[in-house]
Design an enzyme around this catalytic site. Structure first.
Site, PDB file in Angstrom:
ATOM      1  N   ASP A 110      -0.136  -3.604   8.947  1.00  0.00           N
ATOM      2  CA  ASP A 110       0.818  -2.691   8.069  1.00  0.00           C
ATOM      3  C   ASP A 110       1.767  -1.936   8.812  1.00  0.00           C
ATOM      4  O   ASP A 110       1.548  -1.922   9.941  1.00  0.00           O
ATOM      5  CB  ASP A 110      -0.208  -1.664   7.413  1.00  0.00           C
ATOM      6  N   ASP A 217       4.698  -1.499   3.993  1.00  0.00           N
ATOM      7  CA  ASP A 217       4.427  -0.510   2.894  1.00  0.00           C
ATOM      8  C   ASP A 217       5.588   0.007   2.327  1.00  0.00           C
ATOM      9  O   ASP A 217       6.511   0.206   2.997  1.00  0.00           O
ATOM     10  CB  ASP A 217       3.379   0.803   3.672  1.00  0.00           C
ATOM     11  N   GLU A 273       5.397  -4.359  -0.040  1.00  0.00           N
ATOM     12  CA  GLU A 273       4.776  -3.744  -1.148  1.00  0.00           C
ATOM     13  C   GLU A 273       5.998  -3.097  -2.141  1.00  0.00           C
ATOM     14  O   GLU A 273       6.871  -2.298  -1.700  1.00  0.00           O
ATOM     15  CB  GLU A 273       3.899  -2.240  -0.860  1.00  0.00           C
ATOM     16  N   HIS A 350      -6.717  -2.457  -1.100  1.00  0.00           N
ATOM     17  CA  HIS A 350      -7.245  -1.164  -0.849  1.00  0.00           C
ATOM     18  C   HIS A 350      -6.900  -0.407  -1.575  1.00  0.00           C
ATOM     19  O   HIS A 350      -7.375   1.019  -1.529  1.00  0.00           O
ATOM     20  CB  HIS A 350      -7.096  -0.941   0.721  1.00  0.00           C
ATOM     21  N   ASP A 351      -5.962  -0.232  -2.611  1.00  0.00           N
ATOM     22  CA  ASP A 351      -5.509   0.685  -3.431  1.00  0.00           C
ATOM     23  C   ASP A 351      -6.003   0.677  -4.788  1.00  0.00           C
ATOM     24  O   ASP A 351      -5.517   1.389  -5.666  1.00  0.00           O
ATOM     25  CB  ASP A 351      -3.794   0.862  -3.386  1.00  0.00           C
TER      26      ASP A 351
END
Length: 584
Positions: A110, A217, A273, A350-351
């Protein structure tokens, strides 16, 4: 494991490694604890690489493992060049990188560079005084004042975790911007010195160690424009949803060009993202091969089905949610039709909560069927495929019986607290809030990985940082590896098929078929004379077969059902190949 047609092997045309690869996402805290402190760690990941390899994946994505106060589970980085001590060390990461490579797998990390932790040395310097050289590495603004002379934030933006996106700093008498928690101040990408430090500390430090790329991200939030107020869409609230304002600002292309210049030196992969970007042309501008900015992005059309842009907790899926789901899949798939762009395929990360619970059924009698059907769908979608840990087992949301105290995530806690304040603790409102959290909260994806039927599902011998799902005795990797009819076995089969038919499934043109409805989803994939028909039943009742006549002679390649009948069984998925299937 279902009915399977003939499997053949072929060599697909040469493509970029990150196009044909399947990515397996790991959330370090919840994957595997190697030292029995209740928290997953880097050596734990390394110990399970043979399992990951056995799935048939090609790329491992490790969520933030950098040093962090863990206000937002590592998405608040205090030092990009160190590892969060409970996870391990930089040396442990080097071992993981090398061990992935020794198994012919790539590894990506990430890249969290829209913001840092307020404990990062950069921010400590920035807030120390207005004259500090790093003051402009973050976004500071003086206060505004209302008609009564009260101090108010510089604009009306609402942070992603509720409340104003601005926090007052008493020491320097200014506000700083944070699109997320107040402990996550936003970096100021307008500062060239700040950007240089980001590229060196957060990117090249790890690229030199052999990392093969990054999931980036908040990739479209770095240029925030003039910081003007967001349109007032909720007149009864002081702050407004501003995602469409702070994303995709005027200098985004410039920043992504710079980042790509760093990545390209290492042939590194980039997947950004990309929220709040309804304009398809804008998305294509980011991922166009000719533009050389990003390899691909995560669009959230699919995972946002049934949620509200104001707050994902404030809406539940309607009866006709499958119509929105089909439209969302179509939008993200057709991004590559007639363009030089690339796309992604995913239903979990994960979100977001577990896809079986959201888009299938987590009832015991339907869970396995729903898991296989969703696996079949994802494996036939074009673009780079992303699987989230536990998805290959058919893991599901936390039980509704769990008390609210079991939920650990900042996002869910903020929402529940907000409802409590706004309703003075009304029991009915709090029960509704808990139902929403159980359905869609990020915690559902963060329960520990279920390895076996032993203590704490084999995740740890110590009490885990988060409760293990109650169903681990009947749902775990050890059991599923022995069961040829398991969700795990079916995922392995589908990833083999995806490689066998790489041109068709990974690169083929997607076309929805038939009239959209609330029960089934049918589409075709085609590539240079090859074609496939995919039929999915999203209900717990049998559904009639349709659309076969238009394809002439077809051959069943695979079904998720053990017995293939004249109707689609509950949560059954099928793939038919047309007569022009390739001779492999």
């Amino acid at each position: 494991m279902g009915s399977v047609g003939e499997l053949n092997d072929c060599s697909p045309q040469h493509h970029k490694w990150w196009k044909n690869g399947t990515v397996y996402q790991i959330y370090p805290a919840s994957f595997k604890d190697s030292n029995d402190d209740g928290i997953g760690d880097i050596p734990g990941i390394t110990s399970k690489l043979d399992y990951i390899t056995s799935l048939g994946v090609d790329i491992v994505w490790v969520c933030p493992m950098f040093d962090s106060p863990q206000i937002d589970m590592g998405y608040d980085v205090s030092n990009y060049e160190k590892v969060y001590p409970p996870y391990g060390t930089v040396e442990d990461m080097q071992t993981l990188i090398d061990e992935c490579h020794s198994r012919n797998m790539r590894i990506i990390l990430d890249l969290v560079v829209n913001h840092t932790s307020d404990q990062h040395e950069w921010f400590k310097e920035s807030r120390s005084s207005k004259s500090n050289p790093k003051r402009d590495w973050y976004i500071w603004r003086p206060a505004k004042y209302d008609d009564q002379g009260h101090r108010v934030p510089p604009n009306n933006w609402r942070a992603m975790f509720t409340g104003s996106a601005w926090t007052w700093d008493e020491h320097t008498q200014e506000y700083y911007l944070h699109l997320f928690a107040s402990e996550q101040p936003d970096l100021n990408w307008e500062s060239s010195e700040c950007r240089k430090a980001i590229y060196e500390s957060a990117m090249e430090f790890w690229l030199r160690k052999g990392v093969d790329g990054f999931r980036i991200d908040c990739v479209n939030m770095y240029s925030k424009g003039d910081l003007n107020d967001a349109p007032i869409t909720e007149p009864d609230r002081d702050t407004q949803n501003a995602g469409l304002v702070w994303c995709n600002g005027p200098r985004m292309d410039e920043y992504l060009d710079e980042m790509n210049a760093v990545l390209s030196k290492y042939d590194a992969m980039s997947v950004g993202e990309c929220p709040f970007t309804p304009d398809t042309d804008k998305v294509i501008s980011y991922v166009s091969a000719a533009n050389k900015r990003l390899n691909m992005v995560f669009q959230f059309d699919v995972v946002e089905v049934g949620s509200s842009h104001a707050s994902k907790f404030e809406s539940k899926p309607a009866e006709d949610w499958l119509l929105d789901f089909q439209a969302a899949v179509t939008r993200t798939q057709q991004l590559i039709s007639g363009t030089d762009a690339w796309t992604t395929a995913f239903t979990e990360n994960h979100d977001w909560s577990r896809s079986i619970s959201r888009f299938g059924s987590d009832k015991p009698e339907f869970r396995v069927a729903a898991g296989k059907m969703l696996a079949l769908m994802l494996s036939t979608l074009s673009g780079t495929l992303f699987i989230y840990q536990g998805q290959e087992l058919g893991m599901v949301n936390a039980p509704l019986s769990w008390p609210i105290e079991e939920y650990k995530d900042l996002d869910a806690a903020s929402y529940y607290s907000q409802v409590f304040r706004n309703t003075n603790g009304d029991p009915t409102a709090l029960a509704e809030a808990k139902d929403a959290i159980q359905f869609i909260a990020r915690d559902n994806a963060r329960t520990p990985m279920q390895w076996n039927s032993n203590t704490n599902a084999g995740f740890s011998n110590a009490k885990p940082w988060m409760r293990v799902h109650d169903n681990f005795h009947e749902l775990n990797a050890e059991l599923e590896e022995k069961d040829e009819r398991s969700v795990l076995a079916f995922w392995k089969m589908m990833l083999r098929l995806r490689k066998v038919h790489a041109d068709l499934f990974i690169h083929g043109d997607f076309e929805p078929l038939g009239k959209p409805n609330t029960k089934t989803f049918t589409y075709s994939k085609s590539w240079e004379g090859q074609s496939a028909l995919i039929m999915l039943n999203f209900t717990s009742e049998a559904q009639p077969l349709e659309m076969l006549s238009g394809f002439g002679k077809v051959e069943l390649l695979i079904s998720t059902a053990d017995d293939v009948g004249n109707n689609l069984a509950p949560f059954e998925g099928r793939i038919y190949l047309a007569a022009s299937r390739p001779h492999l």
